[in-house]
Scaffold this motif. Structure first.
Motif, mmCIF file in Angstrom:
data_model
loop_
_atom_site.group_PDB
_atom_site.id
_atom_site.type_symbol
_atom_site.label_atom_id
_atom_site.label_comp_id
_atom_site.label_asym_id
_atom_site.label_seq_id
_atom_site.Cartn_x
_atom_site.Cartn_y
_atom_site.Cartn_z
ATOM 1 N N GLU A 199 0.845 -1.189 0.000
ATOM 2 C CA GLU A 199 0.000 0.000 0.000
ATOM 3 C C GLU A 199 0.883 1.243 0.000
ATOM 4 N N ILE A 200 0.490 2.223 -0.808
ATOM 5 C CA ILE A 200 1.201 3.496 -0.897
ATOM 6 C C ILE A 200 0.244 4.585 -0.399
ATOM 7 N N PRO A 201 0.494 5.152 0.773
ATOM 8 C CA PRO A 201 -0.410 6.187 1.280
ATOM 9 C C PRO A 201 -0.218 7.515 0.553
ATOM 10 N N PRO A 202 -1.216 8.391 0.617
ATOM 11 C CA PRO A 202 -1.071 9.705 -0.001
ATOM 12 C C PRO A 202 0.161 10.428 0.560
ATOM 13 N N GLY A 203 0.873 11.121 -0.313
ATOM 14 C CA GLY A 203 2.052 11.878 0.084
ATOM 15 C C GLY A 203 3.343 11.093 0.126
ATOM 16 N N ALA A 204 3.277 9.763 0.026
ATOM 17 C CA ALA A 204 4.486 8.933 0.096
ATOM 18 C C ALA A 204 5.223 8.954 -1.237
ATOM 19 N N LYS A 205 6.482 9.320 -1.198
ATOM 20 C CA LYS A 205 7.315 9.326 -2.407
ATOM 21 C C LYS A 205 7.655 7.879 -2.742
ATOM 22 N N HIS A 206 7.460 7.515 -4.025
ATOM 23 C CA HIS A 206 7.677 6.122 -4.412
ATOM 24 C C HIS A 206 8.082 6.004 -5.881
ATOM 25 N N GLN A 207 8.615 4.829 -6.212
ATOM 26 C CA GLN A 207 9.034 4.523 -7.588
ATOM 27 C C GLN A 207 9.009 3.007 -7.776
ATOM 28 N N ALA A 208 8.224 2.556 -8.753
ATOM 29 C CA ALA A 208 8.184 1.137 -9.109
ATOM 30 C C ALA A 208 9.301 0.847 -10.103
ATOM 31 N N ARG A 209 9.975 -0.281 -9.895
ATOM 32 C CA ARG A 209 11.079 -0.689 -10.770
ATOM 33 C C ARG A 209 10.993 -2.191 -11.028
ATOM 34 N N ASN A 210 11.519 -2.583 -12.173
ATOM 35 C CA ASN A 210 11.705 -4.003 -12.428
ATOM 36 C C ASN A 210 13.199 -4.235 -12.540
ATOM 37 N N SER A 211 13.808 -4.645 -11.449
ATOM 38 C CA SER A 211 15.249 -4.890 -11.396
ATOM 39 C C SER A 211 15.600 -6.328 -11.753
ATOM 40 N N SER A 212 14.592 -7.129 -12.092
ATOM 41 C CA SER A 212 14.811 -8.554 -12.369
ATOM 42 C C SER A 212 15.087 -8.801 -13.857
ATOM 43 N N ASP A 213 15.310 -10.069 -14.180
ATOM 44 C CA ASP A 213 15.584 -10.484 -15.563
ATOM 45 C C ASP A 213 14.328 -10.898 -16.308
ATOM 46 N N ALA A 214 13.164 -10.827 -15.650
ATOM 47 C CA ALA A 214 11.897 -11.237 -16.266
ATOM 48 C C ALA A 214 10.880 -10.106 -16.127
ATOM 49 N N ALA A 215 9.866 -10.148 -16.967
ATOM 50 C CA ALA A 215 8.797 -9.150 -16.886
ATOM 51 C C ALA A 215 8.061 -9.285 -15.557
ATOM 52 N N VAL A 216 7.506 -8.183 -15.085
ATOM 53 C CA VAL A 216 6.668 -8.199 -13.895
ATOM 54 C C VAL A 216 5.299 -7.648 -14.279
ATOM 55 N N GLU A 217 4.233 -8.318 -13.815
ATOM 56 C CA GLU A 217 2.864 -7.874 -14.069
ATOM 57 C C GLU A 217 2.179 -7.662 -12.739
ATOM 58 N N PHE A 218 1.416 -6.570 -12.648
ATOM 59 C CA PHE A 218 0.768 -6.238 -11.391
ATOM 60 C C PHE A 218 -0.498 -5.434 -11.641
ATOM 61 N N ILE A 219 -1.321 -5.377 -10.614
ATOM 62 C CA ILE A 219 -2.539 -4.575 -10.594
ATOM 63 C C ILE A 219 -2.285 -3.387 -9.677
ATOM 64 N N VAL A 220 -2.716 -2.197 -10.107
ATOM 65 C CA VAL A 220 -2.636 -1.009 -9.259
ATOM 66 C C VAL A 220 -4.055 -0.488 -9.051
ATOM 67 N N ILE A 221 -4.441 -0.384 -7.789
ATOM 68 C CA ILE A 221 -5.749 0.164 -7.424
ATOM 69 C C ILE A 221 -5.498 1.533 -6.798
ATOM 70 N N SER A 222 -6.123 2.560 -7.339
ATOM 71 C CA SER A 222 -5.961 3.927 -6.837
ATOM 72 C C SER A 222 -7.324 4.476 -6.448
ATOM 73 N N HIS A 223 -7.396 5.037 -5.225
ATOM 74 C CA HIS A 223 -8.655 5.609 -4.730
ATOM 75 C C HIS A 223 -8.389 6.950 -4.078
ATOM 76 N N PRO A 224 -8.932 8.059 -4.563
ATOM 77 C CA PRO A 224 -9.607 8.163 -5.853
ATOM 78 C C PRO A 224 -8.582 8.071 -6.987
ATOM 79 N N THR A 225 -9.002 8.359 -8.220
ATOM 80 C CA THR A 225 -8.105 8.282 -9.365
ATOM 81 C C THR A 225 -6.848 9.122 -9.142
#
Length: 114
Positions: free
Chosen positions: A77-103
């Protein structure tokens, strides 16, 4: 019914894919796929709360200066105001779902590197 097979598709960042599963003002749900070695810009959202849930692969999330590896069937979970960055540091693709409330539309502030 909605799936990545019939959802609106978009490309973002460095050859990453996204599909809008739910695209409303009160909620945004997207399916994303990041090839190996890709990353998004470090940023934060003032209002939106997000939840990333990994379907396949390993997602590296930098959250408030800490690196966390999220594997398949795990989430963060990423709360409002939290600085973040998604990365794929692996050798394979990564697939994920992102739910954002509100948009996150209009609620993203990119940060400069360094």
């Amino acid at each position: 019914m909605i799936s990545s097979e019939n959802a609106e598709h978009y490309i973002w960042g460095e050859k990453c894919d996204g599909w809008y599963l739910v695209n409303r003002q009160d909620m945004l749900i997207i399916h994303e796929k990041m090839p190996p070695g890709t990353q998004e810009k470090r940023h934060y959202h003032s209002v939106s709360r997000q939840f990333f849930f990994v379907l396949e692969g390993i997602l590296t999330m930098e959250l408030a200066g800490e690196m966390q590896e999220i594997g398949a069937r795990q989430g963060i979970e990423i709360p409002p105001g939290a600085k973040h960055q998604a990365r794929n540091s692996s050798d394979a693709a990564v697939e994920f779902i992102v739910i954002s409330h509100p948009t996150t539309r209009g609620d993203r502030s990119d940060l400069t590197e360094g």
